[in-house]
Design a protein around this motif. Structure first.
Motif, short mmCIF file in Angstrom:
data_model
loop_
_atom_site.label_atom_id
_atom_site.label_comp_id
_atom_site.label_asym_id
_atom_site.label_seq_id
_atom_site.Cartn_x
_atom_site.Cartn_y
_atom_site.Cartn_z
N VAL A 1 0.92 -1.09 -0.08
CA VAL A 1 -0.03 0.15 -0.01
C VAL A 1 0.75 1.27 0.11
CG1 VAL A 1 -1.51 1.32 1.24
CG2 VAL A 1 -1.96 -1.06 1.10
N LEU A 2 1.94 1.29 0.83
CA LEU A 2 2.82 2.22 1.08
C LEU A 2 3.27 2.68 -0.46
CD1 LEU A 2 4.04 4.47 2.85
CD2 LEU A 2 6.11 2.93 3.06
N MET A 3 3.87 1.61 -1.04
CA MET A 3 4.74 1.76 -2.30
C MET A 3 3.91 1.85 -3.55
SD MET A 3 7.86 1.40 -1.87
CE MET A 3 7.63 2.53 -0.20
N ASN B 1 13.93 15.66 1.00
CA ASN B 1 14.86 14.25 1.43
C ASN B 1 13.86 13.09 1.37
OD1 ASN B 1 15.78 12.46 3.45
ND2 ASN B 1 17.38 14.30 3.88
N ALA B 2 14.44 12.17 0.42
CA ALA B 2 13.69 11.11 0.08
C ALA B 2 13.62 10.04 1.05
CB ALA B 2 14.40 10.59 -1.38
N GLU B 3 14.25 10.19 2.38
CA GLU B 3 14.13 9.30 3.23
C GLU B 3 13.13 9.81 4.37
OE1 GLU B 3 17.78 7.70 4.78
OE2 GLU B 3 18.23 6.62 2.89
N TYR C 1 9.33 10.22 -0.31
CA TYR C 1 10.04 8.92 -0.77
C TYR C 1 9.58 8.68 -2.23
CZ TYR C 1 5.25 6.78 0.10
OH TYR C 1 4.01 6.28 -0.14
N LEU C 2 10.27 7.64 -2.44
CA LEU C 2 10.13 7.11 -3.97
C LEU C 2 9.13 5.86 -3.77
CD1 LEU C 2 13.84 7.51 -5.29
CD2 LEU C 2 11.84 9.11 -5.67
N GLY D 1 9.13 4.68 -8.62
CA GLY D 1 10.08 5.46 -8.64
C GLY D 1 9.89 7.12 -8.81
N GLN D 2 8.53 7.08 -8.44
CA GLN D 2 7.94 8.35 -8.34
C GLN D 2 8.02 8.94 -6.93
OE1 GLN D 2 3.87 7.61 -9.30
NE2 GLN D 2 4.21 7.68 -11.29
N LEU D 3 8.19 10.31 -6.79
CA LEU D 3 8.43 11.12 -5.85
C LEU D 3 7.25 11.60 -5.04
CD1 LEU D 3 10.46 12.49 -3.67
CD2 LEU D 3 10.55 14.38 -4.82
N VAL D 4 7.01 10.93 -4.07
CA VAL D 4 5.63 11.19 -3.30
C VAL D 4 5.77 11.31 -1.97
CG1 VAL D 4 4.40 9.38 -5.31
CG2 VAL D 4 5.31 8.55 -2.87
#
Length: 719
Positions: A426-428, A476-478, A484-485, A489-492
């Motif tokens: 779900v998160l991804m 910050n993608a973390e 996050y990605l 691979g999308q920035l969300v």
């Protein structure tokens, strides 16, 4: 037959009317309350009368034989449950953040549960164990009273009256069961059961096998009765328990069923029949096979997290389960999960599964109590069919049926598991609903530098953004779940979605630029980006270096720890007893000061990325927020989030911009106010933080609306 007809018509009505059948729930609840009205008084009177009329020698016999039967039933139930776990396929799971994680844990007060300071209050509040204890003590001490005939006669009259009330209400069962079934089938949200298909399928099939075949077959074989005869006398109580999800209201019907099974022996006045009224309430308050079936969830959780139990752990679970399940299952389950070192987050899944398992548990409770009592009466009246060969044949048939069921389930569930989605999935797969045109830079961010000054004139930041047609956003993608990605691979994330909303309001595109938290002040001062939007905390030090918007969210500081150690981090006192600890904190974050204040003896371990904590074993725990820690727990389900008591503190998030950007700051604050007024921030919080995926607002599927295309609002107000 009328009860079965009510059940069948209820299912049909629920499927036909869908959500509109919700209006029938009030009828079903009224039926349940009518049944409950006389059950507790009946139970108390039956216990007092049952014990009080026994001779001391009869009481000793009952304790010896009844206790042995109960132990044998526990062993049979546990063996079946452990065997059923062999049908589970493997899957991983964890849970999104829940506000329940912020609530302090409450220990169950066993004194309140079992020892009544006021028996009338216990009766009024429905505290069954307390009522049973009082009535049992009263009845046992009544055994030695000599002049009690008139008192016994009065109690017998009261019991007969209460039985009459129960039977009169039971005659309304077809109507009550129809209403209960129709409302449940019509309003059941099947999407809430996602991720639990394996557990629910195994529970339902296992409960049906034990309740509809093994136990009645065992009773029939040992008492020399046909299977149909056994099911015929208990069918009404079984259906009522299943449809209502409440076995308590069936106790008078179970007693009636047992007496009907032995009616041809003309033993109504025997000691065995007098003891039936004692054994049934006692058996209800002990862990029944139906209650023990909740242990299947422990086995499911272990398999789901790739932590299957070995033989010693099965024995530990059996002993711990029997002791813990003397209390309510909802109270016992968190303790059992901790005891078996399994993720406590899965308790939320257990609560969701109650939608269906409560019904099967109640039905299994009914059959368990009926079978136990019937075999007890059979033993006292010498009705047990002799012969070791017959008993061995019975055991072989039961084992073969159980083995065949497990084999078929393993094959079927192996196919089903391919469709099961975890919360990690779900998160991804979360995504931005209405994105604007955006470019994402993935160049490594520079390290912190001395804060310089940009050449842009004061007050021109907003004008430049509008002129260039691009809003530059630091990320910050973390910063799960804020940035996050996703799996594509999308920035969300929450803040990324808000960045799209901000850009949309400005009528410009987006350019995302990566940052490190310790480099935000210098990045903004040098004009590397216009605003940072990735869960940036406000601190006094940062306020001296940058301008911040009004706070848009309050987070709650928490510790991320290996799940099997969670019980050692519940309070600051417990943490202190662990000795010196190494606590990981993200480099450049605002949490070092909070850690030193809360745990002055702990050693901060600064890490450049959170993955190094989960994958590198660099520290005993990590200090972050409950909201972010829960999201990381989805990726690493062997870890859990703990909000200790007292709480560590709160973290206030806001969006920083460079000093000298008053026009952009004013616009930013007004935009945030408007987003709150339109409840956009609430919707985003539910979606990104709580993991509530967008659902259709359409009504539940029904034959009336989706097949016949007629208005379904017949029995109630459908959405």
């Amino acid at each position: 037959m009328l009860i079965l007809a009510g059940l069948t018509l209820g299912i049909a009505a629920g499927l036909f009317f869908g959500d509109a059948a919700a209006g029938l729930d009030i009828v079903g609840q009224a039926f349940i309350r009518l049944l409950q009205m006389s059950v507790l008084p009946y139970m108390a009177v039956a216990l007092i009368l049952g014990f009080g009329t026994l001779a001391p020698s009869d009481a000793t016999t009952m304790a010896r034989r009844g206790g042995l039967l109960i132990v044998l039933f526990w062993g049979t139930g546990l063996a079946a449950i452990f065997a059923l776990s062999r049908a589970f396929p493997a899957v991983e799971h964890a849970a999104f953040f829940s506000t329940s994680q912020l609530a302090p844990s409450e220990d169950d007060n066993l004194l309140d549960v079992f020892i009544p300071s006021n028996v009338f209050k216990a009766l009024a509040e429905g505290r069954v164990p307390a009522v049973v204890l009082f009535a049992t003590l009263f009845g046992v001490l009544l055994i030695k009273v000599e002049e009690k005939q008139s008192f016994i006669a009065g109690l017998a009259a009261i019991q007969e009256t209460l039985e009459g009330i129960s039977y009169f209400i039971f005659r309304l069962s077809p109507i009550g069961i129809f209403a209960l079934t129709a409302s449940q089938v019509g309003t059941l949200e099947f999407e809430r059961l996602e991720n639990l298909e394996v557990y629910l399928a195994c529970y339902a099939v296992g409960a049906a096998l034990v309740g509809l075949f093994i136990l009645p077959f065992l009773v029939g074989r040992l008492l020399g009765r046909r299977y149909g005869e056994v099911m015929g006398v208990v069918r009404g109580a079984l259906i009522l328990g299943f449809t209502s999800g409440n076995s308590l209201i069936t106790l008078p019907l179970i007693e009636r069923a047992v007496k009907m099974l032995f009616r041809d022996q003309a033993a109504e006045d025997s000691v065995a029949f007098r003891e039936v009224g004692v054994l049934i309430p006692v058996a209800y308050n002990l862990p029944t096979i139906g209650t023990l079936f909740s242990l299947l969830f422990i086995l499911f959780t272990g398999w789901m997290y790739d932590k299957p139990l070995d033989l010693p752990q099965y024995l530990h679970l059996a002993l711990a389960g029997l002791f813990n399940l003397f209390s309510e299952v909802e109270v016992a389950m968190p303790s059992l999960l901790d005891f078996m070192k399994l993720p406590g987050d899965s308790f939320q899944l257990f609560l969701v599964s109650d939608v269906l398992t409560d019904l099967f548990e109640a039905g299994l409770d009914v059959m368990s109590i009926f079978a136990l009592t019937s075999l007890y009466v059979g033993a006292l009246t010498k009705s047990i069919v002799p012969g070791r060969a017959r008993k061995l044949q019975t055991a072989v048939i039961i084992c073969l049926a159980l083995g065949a069921t497990i084999g078929v389930m393993r094959i079927g569930l192996s196919q089903l598991i391919a469709t099961v989605h975890t919360e990690k999935d779900v998160l991804m797969r979360l995504s931005i609903a209405s994105p604007v045109e955006a470019t994402v830079s993935t160049d490594p961010p520079p390290g912190p530098a001395a804060i310089g000054s940009k050449t842009e004139p004061p007050g021109s930041a907003l004008r430049r953004i509008l002129g260039d047609g691009v809003l530059r956003v630091g990320y910050n993608a973390e910063s799960l779940p804020f940035a996050y990605l996703n799996g594509d691979g999308q920035l969300v994330g929450y803040d990324i979605a808000m960045a799209h909303s901000l850009a949309r309001s400005l009528g410009v595109g987006l350019r995302f630029v990566p940052f490190r938290y310790d480099g935000i002040p210098s990045d903004l001062a040098s004009g590397r980006y216009d605003i940072a939007m990735s869960a940036v905390s406000t601190t006094f030090e940062r306020l001296r270096q940058m301008d911040f918007s009004q706070p848009y969210m309050t987070l709650h500081l928490a510790l991320v720890v290996p799940d099997y150690q969670r019980r050692h981090f519940r309070t600051r006192a417990e943490i202190g007893r662990l000795g010196p600890l190494r606590i990981a904190v993200l480099r450049g974050s605002a949490y070092v000061a909070a850690l030193r204040s809360y745990l002055p003896d702990a050693t901060p371990v600064e890490i450049d990325d959170r993955k190094s904590f989960f994958e590198g074993s660099v520290a005993d725990a990590m200090l972050t927020t409950a909201e972010q820690g829960a999201a990381w727990g989805l990726l690493y389900p062997a870890y859990t989030v703990i909000v200790p008591d007292p709480t560590i503190g709160e973290d206030f998030l806001a969006y920083p911009v460079a000093r000298g950007s008053p026009d952009l700051l004013i616009y930013l604050n007004q935009w945030l106010t408007m987003e709150r007024q339109r409840e956009e921030t609430t919707s985003a919080y539910d979606y990104w933080i709580l993991g509530k995926e967008a659902r259709s607002t359409a009504r539940r599927w029904s034959i009336l609306h989706d097949v016949l295309h007629l208005d379904g609002q017949v029995l109630g107000n459908a959405p």
